[in-house]
Design a protein around this motif. Structure first.
Motif, short mmCIF file in Angstrom:
data_model
loop_
_atom_site.label_atom_id
_atom_site.label_comp_id
_atom_site.label_asym_id
_atom_site.label_seq_id
_atom_site.Cartn_x
_atom_site.Cartn_y
_atom_site.Cartn_z
N ARG A 20 0.54 -4.56 -16.90
CA ARG A 20 -0.22 -5.33 -15.91
C ARG A 20 0.54 -5.36 -14.57
NH1 ARG A 20 -0.61 -10.97 -14.39
NH2 ARG A 20 -2.71 -11.38 -13.62
N THR A 21 1.85 -5.53 -14.64
CA THR A 21 2.66 -5.54 -13.41
C THR A 21 2.56 -4.20 -12.70
OG1 THR A 21 4.18 -7.19 -14.28
CG2 THR A 21 5.00 -5.80 -12.49
N ILE A 22 2.66 -3.11 -13.44
CA ILE A 22 2.55 -1.78 -12.82
C ILE A 22 1.18 -1.60 -12.19
CG2 ILE A 22 2.72 0.72 -13.19
CD1 ILE A 22 5.39 -0.88 -13.62
N CYS B 189 4.78 -6.17 -5.59
CA CYS B 189 6.06 -5.47 -5.59
C CYS B 189 7.08 -6.26 -4.77
CB CYS B 189 5.90 -4.08 -5.02
SG CYS B 189 7.45 -3.18 -4.96
N ARG B 190 8.27 -6.43 -5.37
CA ARG B 190 9.35 -7.14 -4.68
C ARG B 190 10.50 -6.15 -4.41
NH1 ARG B 190 8.65 -11.17 -9.11
NH2 ARG B 190 10.63 -10.36 -9.83
N GLY B 191 11.48 -6.63 -3.67
CA GLY B 191 12.61 -5.79 -3.30
C GLY B 191 13.35 -5.19 -4.48
N GLU C 100 0.83 -1.21 0.00
CA GLU C 100 0.00 0.00 0.00
C GLU C 100 0.86 1.26 0.00
OE1 GLU C 100 -3.94 -1.58 2.39
OE2 GLU C 100 -2.14 -1.08 3.52
N ARG C 101 1.91 1.26 0.81
CA ARG C 101 2.81 2.43 0.85
C ARG C 101 3.51 2.61 -0.50
NH1 ARG C 101 4.23 -0.22 5.54
NH2 ARG C 101 6.34 -0.56 4.74
N PHE C 102 3.96 1.49 -1.10
CA PHE C 102 4.62 1.55 -2.41
C PHE C 102 3.64 2.10 -3.44
CE2 PHE C 102 6.06 -0.12 -6.47
CZ PHE C 102 7.43 0.05 -6.41
N ALA C 103 2.41 1.59 -3.45
CA ALA C 103 1.40 2.05 -4.40
C ALA C 103 1.12 3.54 -4.23
CB ALA C 103 0.12 1.24 -4.24
N ASP C 104 0.97 4.01 -3.00
CA ASP C 104 0.70 5.43 -2.75
C ASP C 104 1.84 6.31 -3.26
OD1 ASP C 104 -1.69 4.78 -1.53
OD2 ASP C 104 -0.93 5.01 0.51
N ALA C 105 3.08 5.91 -2.94
CA ALA C 105 4.24 6.69 -3.39
C ALA C 105 4.33 6.70 -4.91
CB ALA C 105 5.52 6.13 -2.78
N LEU C 106 4.04 5.57 -5.52
CA LEU C 106 4.08 5.48 -6.98
C LEU C 106 2.99 6.34 -7.61
CD1 LEU C 106 5.66 4.06 -9.19
CD2 LEU C 106 4.04 2.17 -9.04
N ARG C 107 1.78 6.27 -7.07
CA ARG C 107 0.67 7.06 -7.61
C ARG C 107 0.99 8.56 -7.62
NH1 ARG C 107 -2.46 4.50 -4.20
NH2 ARG C 107 -3.10 2.58 -5.18
N ARG C 108 1.68 9.02 -6.57
CA ARG C 108 2.03 10.45 -6.51
C ARG C 108 2.97 10.86 -7.63
NH1 ARG C 108 1.17 9.44 -1.03
NH2 ARG C 108 3.22 8.60 -0.56
N ARG C 109 3.64 9.90 -8.24
CA ARG C 109 4.63 10.21 -9.28
C ARG C 109 4.12 9.92 -10.69
NH1 ARG C 109 6.70 9.34 -4.52
NH2 ARG C 109 8.65 10.37 -3.94
N LEU D 52 6.27 4.06 -17.53
CA LEU D 52 6.93 3.44 -16.39
C LEU D 52 7.20 1.96 -16.66
CD1 LEU D 52 8.01 3.87 -13.53
CD2 LEU D 52 5.74 3.23 -12.68
N ALA D 53 6.23 1.27 -17.25
CA ALA D 53 6.43 -0.14 -17.61
C ALA D 53 7.61 -0.28 -18.56
CB ALA D 53 5.16 -0.71 -18.24
N GLY D 54 7.72 0.63 -19.51
CA GLY D 54 8.85 0.60 -20.43
C GLY D 54 10.18 0.85 -19.74
N LEU D 55 10.21 1.80 -18.83
CA LEU D 55 11.44 2.10 -18.10
C LEU D 55 11.92 0.91 -17.28
CD1 LEU D 55 10.65 5.72 -16.86
CD2 LEU D 55 12.40 5.07 -18.51
N PHE D 56 10.96 0.19 -16.67
CA PHE D 56 11.31 -0.97 -15.85
C PHE D 56 11.40 -2.26 -16.66
CE2 PHE D 56 9.39 1.14 -11.85
CZ PHE D 56 10.62 1.64 -11.50
#
Length: 106
Positions: free
Chosen positions: A41-43, A52-54, A11-20, A32-36
């Motif tokens: 679907r993963t994003i 999300c993994r380490g 949830e914290r990862f999703a919130d931080a990502l959404r802000r960006r 973002l999917a292209g950059l990673f």
């Protein structure tokens, strides 16, 4: 939510990502999917708080900076113990690798 006020890592990862992401910035899920080099679907799974993994966190920190890590994990301790120090060294090594890969693609 897990308990009163406690949020999971996902949830914290999703919130931080959404802000960006769009509409807050010009960065889209597709870009973002292209950059990673991952599927959209993963994003979207990340944005739902799942999957999300380490290594994804390390890649996101490499892209967005230490502020992202602090939003997701909290501030770094002022006086790290030995285990924390080892983890920080590993994270710095991973970030250097990600930055090198990114600069080679540019």
């Amino acid at each position: 939510m897990h308990g009163k006020g406690a949020r999971s890592f996902g949830e914290r990862f999703a919130d931080a990502l959404r802000r960006r992401l769009h509409p807050n910035t010009t960065l889209t899920v597709q870009r973002l999917a292209g950059l990673f080099r991952l599927s959209e679907r993963t994003i979207w799974m990340w944005l739902s708080g799942n999957g999300c993994r380490g290594e994804h966190l390390a890649a996101a920190i490499g892209l967005f900076g230490i502020g992202f890590a602090e939003e997701v994990c909290g501030p770094a301790p002022r006086h790290p113990d030995d285990e924390t120090e080892r983890l920080l060294v590993r994270m710095e090594t991973e970030l250097a690798r990600i930055r090198a890969e990114r600069s080679q693609r540019a």
